[in-house]
Design a protein around this motif. Sequence first.
Motif, mmCIF file in Angstrom:
data_model
loop_
_atom_site.group_PDB
_atom_site.id
_atom_site.type_symbol
_atom_site.label_atom_id
_atom_site.label_comp_id
_atom_site.label_asym_id
_atom_site.label_seq_id
_atom_site.Cartn_x
_atom_site.Cartn_y
_atom_site.Cartn_z
ATOM 1 N N GLU A 1 70.225 52.126 64.004
ATOM 2 C CA GLU A 1 71.028 52.782 63.011
ATOM 3 C C GLU A 1 72.284 52.856 63.424
ATOM 4 O OE1 GLU A 1 69.923 52.859 59.905
ATOM 5 O OE2 GLU A 1 68.132 52.127 60.780
ATOM 6 N N VAL A 2 72.766 53.064 64.412
ATOM 7 C CA VAL A 2 74.092 53.308 64.905
ATOM 8 C C VAL A 2 74.603 51.853 65.183
ATOM 9 C CG1 VAL A 2 73.802 55.564 66.118
ATOM 10 C CG2 VAL A 2 73.721 53.527 67.603
ATOM 11 N N LEU B 1 71.014 50.230 51.954
ATOM 12 C CA LEU B 1 71.288 50.701 50.748
ATOM 13 C C LEU B 1 71.151 52.267 51.231
ATOM 14 C CD1 LEU B 1 69.473 48.371 48.620
ATOM 15 C CD2 LEU B 1 71.730 48.739 48.494
ATOM 16 N N LEU B 2 70.151 52.732 51.898
ATOM 17 C CA LEU B 2 70.071 54.399 52.076
ATOM 18 C C LEU B 2 71.268 54.598 52.770
ATOM 19 C CD1 LEU B 2 66.334 54.193 53.182
ATOM 20 C CD2 LEU B 2 67.186 54.887 51.015
ATOM 21 N N PRO C 1 69.991 61.198 58.198
ATOM 22 C CA PRO C 1 68.768 61.127 57.290
ATOM 23 C C PRO C 1 67.918 59.381 57.381
ATOM 24 C CG PRO C 1 70.489 62.061 55.955
ATOM 25 C CD PRO C 1 71.076 61.488 57.074
ATOM 26 N N VAL C 2 68.764 58.731 57.568
ATOM 27 C CA VAL C 2 68.366 57.332 57.886
ATOM 28 C C VAL C 2 67.807 57.110 59.138
ATOM 29 C CG1 VAL C 2 68.823 54.901 57.527
ATOM 30 C CG2 VAL C 2 70.195 56.315 56.298
ATOM 31 N N ILE C 3 68.178 57.691 60.207
ATOM 32 C CA ILE C 3 67.575 57.678 61.372
ATOM 33 C C ILE C 3 66.001 58.565 61.476
ATOM 34 C CG2 ILE C 3 67.708 58.522 63.845
ATOM 35 C CD1 ILE C 3 70.817 58.127 63.543
ATOM 36 N N TRP D 1 66.218 65.643 53.756
ATOM 37 C CA TRP D 1 66.598 64.369 53.354
ATOM 38 C C TRP D 1 65.953 63.036 54.231
ATOM 39 C CZ3 TRP D 1 67.992 62.753 48.776
ATOM 40 C CH2 TRP D 1 68.749 63.484 47.826
ATOM 41 N N GLY D 2 65.765 63.380 55.379
ATOM 42 C CA GLY D 2 65.162 62.316 56.372
ATOM 43 C C GLY D 2 63.685 62.130 56.183
#
Length: 268
Positions: free
Chosen positions: A174-175, A233-234, A243-245, A114-115
């Motif tokens: 992201e965190v 949104l992701l 996945p976003v990271i 997914w990433g």
Amino acid sequence: MTTSNTTAVPGDPSSVRPGVLPALAGIGRPTLGVLLGLLVLRTVLLFLGDGLTFALSRAVNPEATWDHALFWSSIVVVVVDVITIVVVALALRRLGSSLRSLLTTRTPGRDIAWGLLMAVICIVGFQVATFIGNLVAYLGPPPAADTSGYLSPSLWYGIWAITLMPITIAIAEEVLYRGYLQSALSARWGKIAGLLVTAVFFGLQHLALTSVDPQAWLARFITTFLAGIMFGLLAWWMKRLWPVIIGHWLLDVLGLGLPMLLASLGGS
């Protein structure tokens, strides 16, 4: 008057509120002061880092400009990233959760796959955001930057920029923004407000990494504000951070690290 539920089990899907990551479901709500402090944390630290490197640059070369200080931003940002991760870990502990619970994954292979998709979305989305930012600020493409007085990066700098820097930036941002702040603000003010407020402060931090020019600041803010909405949104879609990271990391590898590495190879 309502009180936060600090006894609920973190990660309990039954207590997930809109906009809150499942890993943070059921934890206590931070105070407004803590939220405001975390919202401005990276912006303040990055500007302080710029000021320190500017002072050091002027001590070595009295003719050094603010852009000379920005040359060292790849070093400064990694230090700020480490501080950010430590602060988020402490903030989560105070709420009865942990950084480990936020980043734990039971499906690493799936998250990597997914990433990679997130990376494609991030690259395309950032290009669109950059186009919009430049259109608003410059009514078209930005003028070519004058790099005649800039320092030439050494090879170690290029390697640092493509290896360590994208990793720390992706995890720290992201965190903090999509993991902690977007969830906490969504729980307090609602899903849309959590998304937009987080994106605003995500955009503001990037002014510390931009030449001091009103148009450049406007273009960078709009670009990164829109990118913040995209990342948010992701995170909603994925309901987890890895996945976003990974997508954020690959975007920075290609958009930040690779150009610096090529510049260092060209100057060596």
